[in-house]
Each structure stands twice: as C-alpha cells, then as structure tokens.
Design a protein around this motif. Structure first.
Motif, mmCIF file in Angstrom:
data_model
loop_
_atom_site.group_PDB
_atom_site.id
_atom_site.type_symbol
_atom_site.label_atom_id
_atom_site.label_comp_id
_atom_site.label_asym_id
_atom_site.label_seq_id
_atom_site.Cartn_x
_atom_site.Cartn_y
_atom_site.Cartn_z
ATOM 1 N N GLY A 20 0.846 -1.197 0.000
ATOM 2 C CA GLY A 20 0.000 0.000 0.000
ATOM 3 C C GLY A 20 0.875 1.238 0.000
ATOM 4 N N ILE A 84 -1.619 -1.323 -6.077
ATOM 5 C CA ILE A 84 -2.461 -1.766 -7.187
ATOM 6 C C ILE A 84 -2.455 -0.722 -8.308
ATOM 7 C CG2 ILE A 84 -3.897 -3.037 -5.578
ATOM 8 C CD1 ILE A 84 -6.093 -0.941 -6.021
ATOM 9 N N PRO A 200 -6.316 -10.513 0.727
ATOM 10 C CA PRO A 200 -4.980 -10.193 0.200
ATOM 11 C C PRO A 200 -3.968 -9.793 1.289
ATOM 12 C CG PRO A 200 -6.644 -9.269 -1.233
ATOM 13 C CD PRO A 200 -7.383 -9.850 -0.061
ATOM 14 N N TYR A 204 0.332 -11.110 2.186
ATOM 15 C CA TYR A 204 1.554 -10.362 2.506
ATOM 16 C C TYR A 204 2.075 -10.789 3.889
ATOM 17 C CZ TYR A 204 0.359 -7.106 -1.314
ATOM 18 O OH TYR A 204 0.057 -6.541 -2.532
ATOM 19 N N GLY A 218 -1.145 -1.766 9.988
ATOM 20 C CA GLY A 218 -1.683 -0.427 10.231
ATOM 21 C C GLY A 218 -3.170 -0.274 9.969
ATOM 22 N N ALA A 219 -3.796 -1.275 9.386
ATOM 23 C CA ALA A 219 -5.234 -1.203 9.092
ATOM 24 C C ALA A 219 -5.997 -2.092 10.083
ATOM 25 C CB ALA A 219 -5.487 -1.659 7.657
ATOM 26 N N PHE A 245 -3.613 1.843 13.049
ATOM 27 C CA PHE A 245 -2.898 2.977 13.671
ATOM 28 C C PHE A 245 -3.848 3.817 14.520
ATOM 29 C CE2 PHE A 245 -0.623 2.860 9.360
ATOM 30 C CZ PHE A 245 0.411 2.078 9.823
ATOM 31 N N ASP A 359 -4.767 13.352 8.820
ATOM 32 C CA ASP A 359 -4.657 11.920 9.066
ATOM 33 C C ASP A 359 -3.254 11.363 8.872
ATOM 34 O OD1 ASP A 359 -6.786 10.689 10.083
ATOM 35 O OD2 ASP A 359 -7.407 9.671 8.239
ATOM 36 N N ALA A 363 -0.230 9.744 11.187
ATOM 37 C CA ALA A 363 0.116 8.315 11.025
ATOM 38 C C ALA A 363 1.591 8.100 10.680
ATOM 39 C CB ALA A 363 -0.769 7.685 9.942
HETATM 40 N N1 LIG Z 1 -4.053 7.931 8.264
HETATM 41 C C1 LIG Z 1 -4.516 7.519 9.398
HETATM 42 O O1 LIG Z 1 -4.659 8.287 10.311
HETATM 43 C C2 LIG Z 1 -4.859 6.078 9.583
HETATM 44 C C3 LIG Z 1 -5.186 5.655 10.861
HETATM 45 C C4 LIG Z 1 -5.493 4.316 11.071
HETATM 46 C C5 LIG Z 1 -5.446 3.433 10.019
HETATM 47 N N2 LIG Z 1 -5.161 3.866 8.773
HETATM 48 C C6 LIG Z 1 -5.190 2.868 7.713
HETATM 49 O O2 LIG Z 1 -3.978 2.888 6.998
HETATM 50 C C7 LIG Z 1 -4.252 2.447 5.681
HETATM 51 C C8 LIG Z 1 -3.608 3.424 4.706
HETATM 52 O O3 LIG Z 1 -4.238 4.682 4.802
HETATM 53 P P1 LIG Z 1 -4.025 5.758 3.646
HETATM 54 O O4 LIG Z 1 -4.666 7.001 4.102
HETATM 55 O O5 LIG Z 1 -2.614 5.775 3.225
HETATM 56 O O6 LIG Z 1 -4.929 5.129 2.480
HETATM 57 P P2 LIG Z 1 -4.694 5.245 0.907
HETATM 58 O O7 LIG Z 1 -5.978 4.838 0.295
HETATM 59 O O8 LIG Z 1 -4.117 6.580 0.540
HETATM 60 O O9 LIG Z 1 -3.560 4.173 0.625
HETATM 61 C C9 LIG Z 1 -3.791 2.811 0.638
HETATM 62 C C10 LIG Z 1 -3.122 2.238 -0.587
HETATM 63 O O10 LIG Z 1 -3.226 0.821 -0.528
HETATM 64 C C11 LIG Z 1 -3.371 0.350 -1.849
HETATM 65 N N3 LIG Z 1 -3.845 -1.013 -1.783
HETATM 66 C C12 LIG Z 1 -5.087 -1.482 -1.505
HETATM 67 N N4 LIG Z 1 -5.094 -2.836 -1.500
HETATM 68 C C13 LIG Z 1 -3.840 -3.230 -1.760
HETATM 69 C C14 LIG Z 1 -3.221 -4.494 -1.876
HETATM 70 N N5 LIG Z 1 -3.908 -5.611 -1.715
HETATM 71 N N6 LIG Z 1 -1.895 -4.543 -2.134
HETATM 72 C C15 LIG Z 1 -1.161 -3.392 -2.282
HETATM 73 N N7 LIG Z 1 -1.713 -2.163 -2.192
HETATM 74 C C16 LIG Z 1 -3.019 -2.086 -1.921
HETATM 75 C C17 LIG Z 1 -4.308 1.356 -2.501
HETATM 76 O O11 LIG Z 1 -4.196 1.339 -3.890
HETATM 77 C C18 LIG Z 1 -3.790 2.665 -1.891
HETATM 78 O O12 LIG Z 1 -2.827 3.296 -2.718
HETATM 79 C C19 LIG Z 1 -5.765 2.350 5.539
HETATM 80 O O13 LIG Z 1 -6.170 1.011 5.710
HETATM 81 C C20 LIG Z 1 -6.253 3.174 6.687
HETATM 82 O O14 LIG Z 1 -7.536 2.796 7.137
HETATM 83 C C21 LIG Z 1 -4.848 5.172 8.524
#
Ligand SMILES: NC(=O)c1ccc[n+]([C@@H]2O[C@H](COP(=O)([O-])OP(=O)(O)OC[C@H]3O[C@@H](n4cnc5c(N)ncnc54)[C@H](O)[C@@H]3O)[C@@H](O)[C@H]2O)c1
Length: 437
Positions: A20, A84, A200, A204, A218-219, A245, A359, A363
């Motif tokens: 990700g 992706i 998926p 990993y 983190g998710a 997170f 956010d 993080a």
């Molecule tokens: N930012 C925060 O404060 C915070 C807090 C808690 C949890 N999170 C979690 O962290 C994660 C990332 O957040 P973000 O804001 O960067 O989201 P984002 O959507 O910007 O980034 C996530 C990335 O993961 C990619 N992705 C999805 N499935 C995938 C896979 N199977 N293999 C590889 N890549 C894949 C997507 O294309 C995307 O680019 C999320 O799950 C979010 O819920 C974020």
C-alpha cells in the motif's frame, strides 16, 4: 518471558516494505527523507524525540530513547512497496495531496525512484478500488509465493541486512476468524483453494512472516490477528503487531475515557463522527470496509470503562461511530465528538471535541516508530505478538485470553518499561516511597 540477552547491533541497511503506497506510506517516506536532509523535524515520533527516565527521579538520567536502545539510524532505511496502481511514490504523494508541492519538490528524485511492485489484490475485499497493477497467479498461494520472491529480490538487490513490513494498504471488508485461520497447514490449504476468508493482506503477512520478516498491521484488517500467522511468527522467530494505527479520534478517546473513569464520572453516550475526503475515506464509504473500521473504533471504550465492574456509571453507554466520505476535505479529516457525561448526584454535563486533524501527518511518525521498534524487537529475539507496541494501535493485539490495554498512558508506561527491561534497567513503578525514607 526471559529477558533478552545481548541485543544485536543494527548493522547494515534496514529495508522497509510497505504494502500500500498511498497517503500514509508516501507521507512517511517523504518525511524520513526530509528529516535525513535536515529540512524538517520528525515531530510525533518517540524514537526520534522522546526521552526515557532511568533510575530514581533524583538521578537526572533521561537519555533520548534512540541513544538508550540500539535503533537503526534513519540514514540506513531503504524503502520498497506494493500497490495496485503503478504510480511511483512521488506521483502517489502528489495525488494524495498531504504534503505541499514545495516539500515534495525537495525530495522529488528520491520519491520518484520508489516504484511499487505489482500487488496481490482482489476487488471482493476493497470494493471501491479498480486495480491496474496486480499480480496474476493460479491461486492465492501462488500470489503469496510471488510476494515471497519479491521480498527476497528486494533483500538482494538493495543489499539490506534486515527487513520490516508495515501494512499501509486499504481497509478490507470485515472478515471473522474461521477454521481456515486456525493452523498454518489449514491456512496454506485455504490459500490453495482460494478460500474467501483469506484476504490479500493475509498473503503479505504470510509471505513476510515465513520469510523471517517482522510485520506491523496499520489497518483494522484481520491480517495477522489469526492463530495460523501467530503460530508461524513463533516458529520463524518473527515479531508481529497490530492493528489499526491509533491517530486522531481514537487517540483522543483513549485519553479522555481514562480521565472520566479515574474520577468516577459517569457516561451516558459518546457520539463520534468523521468527515474525510482522501482515498481511505472513499474506501471506508463501502459498508464492508466501514464495518471493519467500526469494530476497531468501537472496542476501546468498552475495555477502558469496564461496565461489568461499574454498571451504575458505564452500564448504559450509547456509543456510535460514523465516517462520512466528503471529498472537499481531502486528507484533512474533521473528527467531531459529543460526549454526555454525568457527575455528583447524576447531574449531566457535555463535552465537545472538534479535532481538525491531518490523518497521514499523524500516522507517518507511527509507521516510523513501528518499523524501528519492530526491528529492535527482532534483534532482541522477541517473537510473536508485541503487546508493548499497543500504544500505536486502535485494536491492540494480545494473547488469546487477555483483554487489550487501551489507556494511552498505561500503554506508554508499558512501552517504556519494556525498553528498560530489554536494557536491564529497573522498571519504574511510580511508588515513590523511597524519596520519603
Ligand atoms: N491515516 C490515518 O490516520 C490512519 C489511521 C489508522 C489506520 N489507517 C489505515 O492505513 C491504511 C492506509 O491509509 P491511507 O490514508 O494511506 O490510504 P490510501 O488509500 O491513501 O492508501 C492505501 C493504498 O493501498 C493500496 N492497496 C489497496 N489494496 C492493496 C493491496 N492488496 N496490495 C497493495 N496495495 C493495496 C491502494 O491502492 C492505496 O494506494 C488504511 O487502511 C487506513 O484505514 C490510517
């Protein structure tokens, strides 16, 4: 558990693998590079800024954590990841819109040089995203094996001596633990049979852990929170931790709720709503992904308030969490809480919290700390679930019969005492009688 013996020093480069490469990942990588170039400060990171008190309060020993425990230096971090979408980290960061163009320009060559590997993805698990850069395989086991190959290639071509994986991919649909998650053997069979309970993110996790690479989640996805992966972590001597997170609203919740309980103030209800407009917000707009996040966000209050011990104060709390996708806000989330409490003789009061947060800015330092601490744990021979890293998570993982500790300050004490314990220093109990003898 036995105290770790001598902790191996962090020699050589540390590879950081990020499934990700979206807002959080790119903000993290860009930030590390800006800090390395002396152009920004690592605000929010304990490993970079926090001190730790050692010995008595009168000893005046408070070194920086990074001077106290042998952490990897920022200059030794090397980054890679999967996504992706084909965008390199500069393009992805520009689209995420977290950091200013001015800041991104300063690290453009560095970020442009980080291109994602093809992802293992299935739209069934993240309904709002259409992939364009994914692996092909005959089944899920085949995909997981390809991820293992990616890890080994990265290890060789980047000449890293150690690796850590931190899941920064999207929130997947809600999955409950099932029989196929119960043992490593059943898990492999299920991957081969393309079982729907194997998401998926688990591919990993399996690839990392069986490659001897620690994994942070983190998710809120189930990912490493299943017996099969936990058993593999023990067998392969790998440290794991999760999940989700703890950044904005839940961080505030795990600060405020312990205060109410400490003062024996009652709670009638807690209504939390969020508006955010980034890709994460779009993914969470799908009810399946929202359910995974909701479960993670709802847990904290119940554990902190212990209604079974205090039915009069906390037996009838109405707790609601909403997340609304609202594109104009981008990554700048607004988390709004209305809290109905009651005091002496049951008289009601209200508290409103309006957190206009960013956010990914919250993080990114968490990703850095988790990477450095997991690598430390790994070199110290600590394997399996690292509960001392609960501090960073909304739904901390624990041994099966334990309830998680959510209070941020107890979590911090646990983290710092673990560092003291690792280094053979006295634990701090806050008893303090010795100062009055
Ligand atoms: N930012 C925060 O404060 C915070 C807090 C808690 C949890 N999170 C979690 O962290 C994660 C990332 O957040 P973000 O804001 O960067 O989201 P984002 O959507 O910007 O980034 C996530 C990335 O993961 C990619 N992705 C999805 N499935 C995938 C896979 N199977 N293999 C590889 N890549 C894949 C997507 O294309 C995307 O680019 C999320 O799950 C979010 O819920 C974020």
């Amino acid at each position: 558990m036995e105290k770790p013996g001598k902790i191996a020093l962090p020699k050589g480069k540390l590879g950081v693998l990020l499934p990700g490469m979206g807002a959080v990942s790119t903000t993290f990588m860009a930030g590390v590079e800006l800090v390395r170039k002396g152009k920004a400060q690592p605000v929010g990171s304990l490993t970079q800024l926090s001190t730790i008190r050692l010995g008595k309060r009168t000893d005046a020993r408070s070194p920086l954590i990074k001077k106290f425990v042998p952490l990897s230096d920022l200059k030794d971090l090397v980054f890679g990841g999967w996504d992706i979408f084909k965008d390199n980290a500069y393009q992805a960061a520009s689209k995420a819109g977290v950091l200013s163009e001015k800041d991104l320009e300063k690290v453009k060559p560095f970020l442009s040089g980080i291109s994602p590997m093809r992802a293992a993805f299935d739209r069934e698990y993240v309904k709002r995203l259409d992939s364009t850069h994914v692996k092909k395989g005959k089944n899920k086991y085949d995909l997981a094996t390809q991820i293992k190959d990616d890890i080994e290639n990265f290890r060789k071509t980047k000449r890293v001596s150690r690796l850590v994986t931190c899941w920064c991919g999207s929130t997947e649909v809600f999955i409950k633990p099932e029989e196929v998650h119960s043992t490593p053997e059943k898990f492999v069979e299920a991957m081969k049979a393309n079982h729907p309970a194997i998401a998926p993110s688990m591919l990993y996790a399996w690839a990392s852990v069986t490659s001897g690479v620690p994994f942070a989640n983190g998710a809120p996805n189930l990912t490493v929170d299943i017996p099969a992966i936990q058993q593999l972590a023990l067998e392969h001597n790998v440290a794991i931790c999760g999940k989700d997170f703890k950044t904005g609203q839940t961080m505030m919740k795990t600060v405020l709720a312990p205060a109410f309980k400490a003062r024996m103030l009652g709670l009638d209800g807690w209504y939390s709503t969020n508006i955010l407009g980034n890709r994460d917000g779009e993914v969470l707009d799908d009810p399946g992904s929202f359910k995974t996040k909701e479960e993670s966000k709802l847990g904290a209050l119940e554990y902190i308030l212990q209604p079974q011990l205090y039915p009069m104060l906390y037996g009838k709390v109405f707790h609601k969490v909403r997340i609304n996708y609202y594109p104009p806000r981008g990554d700048n989330k607004e988390g709004w809480d209305n809290i109905d409490i009651f005091g002496w003789l049951g008289y009601p009061m209200q508290i409103k919290v309006d957190f206009l947060c960013r956010d990914s800015i919250l993080a990114a330092p968490i990703v850095l700390d988790l990477v450095l601490f997991l690598d430390l744990a790994q070199r110290a021979g600590m394997r399996g679930i690292q509960e001392w890293l609960s501090f960073y998570f909304k739904s901390p993982m624990t041994a099966p019969d334990l309830y998680p500790e959510h209070d941020l300050f107890i979590q911090l004490m646990k983290l710092k005492n673990t560092l003291r314990w690792m280094m053979g220093e006295d634990l701090i109990t806050h008893l303090g009688q010795e100062y009055y003898d």
